[in-house]
Design a protein around this motif. Structure first.
Motif, PDB file in Angstrom:
ATOM      1  N   GLY A 168       0.810  -1.223   0.000  1.00 16.02           N
ATOM      2  CA  GLY A 168       0.000   0.000   0.000  1.00 16.02           C
ATOM      3  C   GLY A 168       0.834   1.259   0.000  1.00 16.02           C
ATOM      4  N   PRO A 169       1.792   1.404   0.920  1.00 15.95           N
ATOM      5  CA  PRO A 169       2.705   2.544   0.859  1.00 15.95           C
ATOM      6  C   PRO A 169       3.728   2.453  -0.286  1.00 15.95           C
ATOM      7  CG  PRO A 169       2.491   1.766   3.108  1.00 15.95           C
ATOM      8  CD  PRO A 169       1.838   0.741   2.231  1.00 15.95           C
ATOM      9  N   CYS A 170       4.201   1.240  -0.603  1.00 21.07           N
ATOM     10  CA  CYS A 170       5.224   1.106  -1.647  1.00 21.07           C
ATOM     11  C   CYS A 170       4.774   1.719  -2.972  1.00 21.07           C
ATOM     12  CB  CYS A 170       5.568  -0.364  -1.866  1.00 21.07           C
ATOM     13  SG  CYS A 170       6.584  -1.118  -0.577  1.00 21.07           S
ATOM     14  N   VAL A 171       3.487   1.606  -3.280  1.00 18.41           N
ATOM     15  CA  VAL A 171       2.981   2.059  -4.575  1.00 18.41           C
ATOM     16  C   VAL A 171       2.987   3.587  -4.695  1.00 18.41           C
ATOM     17  CG1 VAL A 171       0.506   2.281  -4.083  1.00 18.41           C
ATOM     18  CG2 VAL A 171       1.253   1.372  -6.294  1.00 18.41           C
ATOM     19  N   LEU A 172       3.194   4.285  -3.577  1.00 16.62           N
ATOM     20  CA  LEU A 172       3.207   5.754  -3.586  1.00 16.62           C
ATOM     21  C   LEU A 172       4.529   6.332  -4.050  1.00 16.62           C
ATOM     22  CD1 LEU A 172       1.494   6.426  -0.136  1.00 16.62           C
ATOM     23  CD2 LEU A 172       0.406   6.351  -2.387  1.00 16.62           C
ATOM     24  N   ALA A 173       5.542   5.509  -4.224  1.00 15.89           N
ATOM     25  CA  ALA A 173       6.886   5.969  -4.595  1.00 15.89           C
ATOM     26  C   ALA A 173       6.923   6.479  -6.031  1.00 15.89           C
ATOM     27  CB  ALA A 173       7.882   4.826  -4.413  1.00 15.89           C
ATOM     28  N   PRO A 174       7.998   7.158  -6.410  1.00 16.71           N
ATOM     29  CA  PRO A 174       8.129   7.583  -7.808  1.00 16.71           C
ATOM     30  C   PRO A 174       8.221   6.406  -8.779  1.00 16.71           C
ATOM     31  CG  PRO A 174       9.603   8.855  -6.400  1.00 16.71           C
ATOM     32  CD  PRO A 174       9.067   7.732  -5.566  1.00 16.71           C
ATOM     33  N   SER A 175       8.845   5.317  -8.334  1.00 19.08           N
ATOM     34  CA  SER A 175       9.045   4.154  -9.199  1.00 19.08           C
ATOM     35  C   SER A 175       8.981   2.890  -8.360  1.00 19.08           C
ATOM     36  CB  SER A 175      10.407   4.234  -9.892  1.00 19.08           C
ATOM     37  OG  SER A 175      10.698   3.031 -10.584  1.00 19.08           O
ATOM     38  N   LEU A 176       8.595   1.796  -9.012  1.00 17.54           N
ATOM     39  CA  LEU A 176       8.579   0.499  -8.346  1.00 17.54           C
ATOM     40  C   LEU A 176       9.812  -0.332  -8.687  1.00 17.54           C
ATOM     41  CD1 LEU A 176       4.832  -0.521  -8.835  1.00 17.54           C
ATOM     42  CD2 LEU A 176       5.861   0.985  -7.117  1.00 17.54           C
ATOM     43  N   ARG A 177      10.718   0.233  -9.464  1.00 20.25           N
ATOM     44  CA  ARG A 177      11.927  -0.492  -9.840  1.00 20.25           C
ATOM     45  C   ARG A 177      12.705  -0.901  -8.596  1.00 20.25           C
ATOM     46  NH1 ARG A 177      12.047  -2.120 -15.246  1.00 20.25           N
ATOM     47  NH2 ARG A 177      11.082  -0.490 -16.510  1.00 20.25           N
ATOM     48  N   GLY A 178      13.127  -2.127  -8.573  1.00 23.44           N
ATOM     49  CA  GLY A 178      13.855  -2.676  -7.444  1.00 23.44           C
ATOM     50  C   GLY A 178      13.002  -3.634  -6.637  1.00 23.44           C
ATOM     51  N   LEU A 179      11.705  -3.378  -6.576  1.00 24.92           N
ATOM     52  CA  LEU A 179      10.825  -4.223  -5.772  1.00 24.92           C
ATOM     53  C   LEU A 179      10.553  -5.577  -6.414  1.00 24.92           C
ATOM     54  CD1 LEU A 179       8.282  -1.567  -4.464  1.00 24.92           C
ATOM     55  CD2 LEU A 179      10.169  -2.629  -3.211  1.00 24.92           C
ATOM     56  N   GLU A 180      10.953  -5.727  -7.676  1.00 27.39           N
ATOM     57  CA  GLU A 180      10.797  -7.036  -8.320  1.00 27.39           C
ATOM     58  C   GLU A 180      11.705  -8.088  -7.668  1.00 27.39           C
ATOM     59  OE1 GLU A 180      13.882  -4.776 -10.795  1.00 27.39           O
ATOM     60  OE2 GLU A 180      12.044  -4.347  -9.656  1.00 27.39           O
ATOM     61  N   ALA A 181      12.668  -7.630  -6.872  1.00 28.49           N
ATOM     62  CA  ALA A 181      13.494  -8.571  -6.106  1.00 28.49           C
ATOM     63  C   ALA A 181      12.713  -9.224  -4.975  1.00 28.49           C
ATOM     64  CB  ALA A 181      14.719  -7.847  -5.542  1.00 28.49           C
ATOM     65  N   CYS A 182      11.554  -8.654  -4.660  1.00 27.10           N
ATOM     66  CA  CYS A 182      10.715  -9.191  -3.590  1.00 27.10           C
ATOM     67  C   CYS A 182       9.378  -9.702  -4.129  1.00 27.10           C
ATOM     68  CB  CYS A 182      10.478  -8.114  -2.534  1.00 27.10           C
ATOM     69  SG  CYS A 182       9.393  -8.622  -1.195  1.00 27.10           S
ATOM     70  N   ASP A 183       8.689  -8.863  -4.890  1.00 29.35           N
ATOM     71  CA  ASP A 183       7.375  -9.220  -5.443  1.00 29.35           C
ATOM     72  C   ASP A 183       7.517  -9.666  -6.896  1.00 29.35           C
ATOM     73  OD1 ASP A 183       6.381  -8.441  -3.040  1.00 29.35           O
ATOM     74  OD2 ASP A 183       5.288  -6.706  -3.762  1.00 29.35           O
ATOM     75  N   ASP A 184       6.685 -10.586  -7.301  1.00 30.03           N
ATOM     76  CA  ASP A 184       6.738 -11.145  -8.652  1.00 30.03           C
ATOM     77  C   ASP A 184       6.065 -10.196  -9.643  1.00 30.03           C
ATOM     78  OD1 ASP A 184       6.851 -12.691 -10.913  1.00 30.03           O
ATOM     79  OD2 ASP A 184       5.367 -14.166 -10.232  1.00 30.03           O
ATOM     80  N   ALA A 185       6.874  -9.456 -10.390  1.00 27.54           N
ATOM     81  CA  ALA A 185       6.315  -8.542 -11.390  1.00 27.54           C
ATOM     82  C   ALA A 185       5.626  -9.302 -12.509  1.00 27.54           C
ATOM     83  CB  ALA A 185       7.422  -7.650 -11.956  1.00 27.54           C
ATOM     84  N   GLU A 186       6.065 -10.519 -12.781  1.00 27.28           N
ATOM     85  CA  GLU A 186       5.481 -11.299 -13.872  1.00 27.28           C
ATOM     86  C   GLU A 186       4.073 -11.772 -13.565  1.00 27.28           C
ATOM     87  OE1 GLU A 186       6.796 -11.629 -16.952  1.00 27.28           O
ATOM     88  OE2 GLU A 186       8.167 -10.136 -16.114  1.00 27.28           O
ATOM     89  N   ALA A 187       3.618 -11.568 -12.340  1.00 27.09           N
ATOM     90  CA  ALA A 187       2.234 -11.931 -12.014  1.00 27.09           C
ATOM     91  C   ALA A 187       1.245 -11.123 -12.839  1.00 27.09           C
ATOM     92  CB  ALA A 187       1.973 -11.713 -10.523  1.00 27.09           C
ATOM     93  N   VAL A 188       1.618  -9.890 -13.208  1.00 21.86           N
ATOM     94  CA  VAL A 188       0.708  -9.045 -13.987  1.00 21.86           C
ATOM     95  C   VAL A 188       0.499  -9.594 -15.394  1.00 21.86           C
ATOM     96  CG1 VAL A 188       0.354  -6.755 -14.968  1.00 21.86           C
ATOM     97  CG2 VAL A 188       1.136  -6.993 -12.605  1.00 21.86           C
ATOM     98  N   PRO A 189       1.560  -9.802 -16.188  1.00 22.35           N
ATOM     99  CA  PRO A 189       1.311 -10.387 -17.513  1.00 22.35           C
ATOM    100  C   PRO A 189       0.727 -11.789 -17.436  1.00 22.35           C
ATOM    101  CG  PRO A 189       3.670 -10.137 -17.087  1.00 22.35           C
ATOM    102  CD  PRO A 189       2.968  -9.393 -16.018  1.00 22.35           C
TER     103      PRO A 189
END
Length: 216
Positions: free
Chosen positions: A128-149
């Protein structure tokens, strides 16, 4: 602008969230749980119920606002719904799934406007707070970005909402949390690369009121 940004769940000082309401907590609190959209349905339902119960313990009446109900509709639809609530509580999960849902529903623009106008309190934890940042780059080391596609066949949205001018890194030095080691590494990478960020251990929260920000 009023925000209660916790590392994990309510944190150690949920009374600080109530202080931000300034006596304006009539009506319901919107729970946004779209960070859990990649989870099995039963797990997602249980996650929403946990947030509703925790908010009820603070004397707040909560109801889920599922952003998927607003996908591909005009942005004014979700904006009108969000404007009904004095508080939105955005729970943790996969930050990339949350960001996609915010974008596809139009809630990203609506929430940004409402937060900047001090029309509601934005609260939540982890993604919830993480999404407020300028960019989400780097968080793919924790959360699965490929879940979206995988879920939607569409690309990841890497831009954050830009409400904060730094990255929010939860669960740091929190050995009881399964993502602590991964987020310690994210914070180390941000330090190495000169990315502005703030780290929080579980139990801590950032409280924002206007231009003032405090870590509790």
């Amino acid at each position: 602008m009023r925000m209660y940004l916790s590392s994990f769940r309510m944190g150690e000082h949920p009374e600080a969230l109530l202080d931000l309401l300034d006596g304006r907590a009539s009506g319901e609190v919107a729970v946004i749980a779209n960070a859990m959209d990649a989870q099995p349905p039963a797990e997602r339902v249980a996650g929403v119920e946990r947030e509703v119960t925790a908010l009820a313990a603070l004397g707040l009446r909560a109801v889920e606002l599922d952003l998927r109900d607003f996908f591909d509709r005009p942005g004014r639809a979700v904006a009108a719904e969000l404007a009904r609530f004095p508080v939105v509580w955005v729970r943790g999960g996969n930050v990339f799934m949350l960001r996609y849902a915010l974008a596809r529903s139009g809630a990203d623009a609506a929430l940004t406007a409402l937060i900047r106008a001090d029309a509601l309190v934005y609260a939540g934890y982890s993604a919830g707070p993480c999404v407020l940042a300028p960019s989400l780059r780097g968080l793919e080391a924790c959360d699965d970005a490929e879940a979206v596609p995988a879920a939607y066949g569409e690309p990841v949205v890497w831009a954050g909402l830009g409400i904060l001018d730094f990255a929010f890194v939860p669960h740091v030095d929190s050995p009881g949390h399964p993502e602590s080691a991964a987020l310690n590494a994210v914070a180390a990478a941000y330090r190495r690369d000169g990315v502005p960020h703030r780290t929080l251990r579980d139990g801590q929260a950032l409280v924002v009121r206007g231009t003032e920000m405090s870590l509790i």
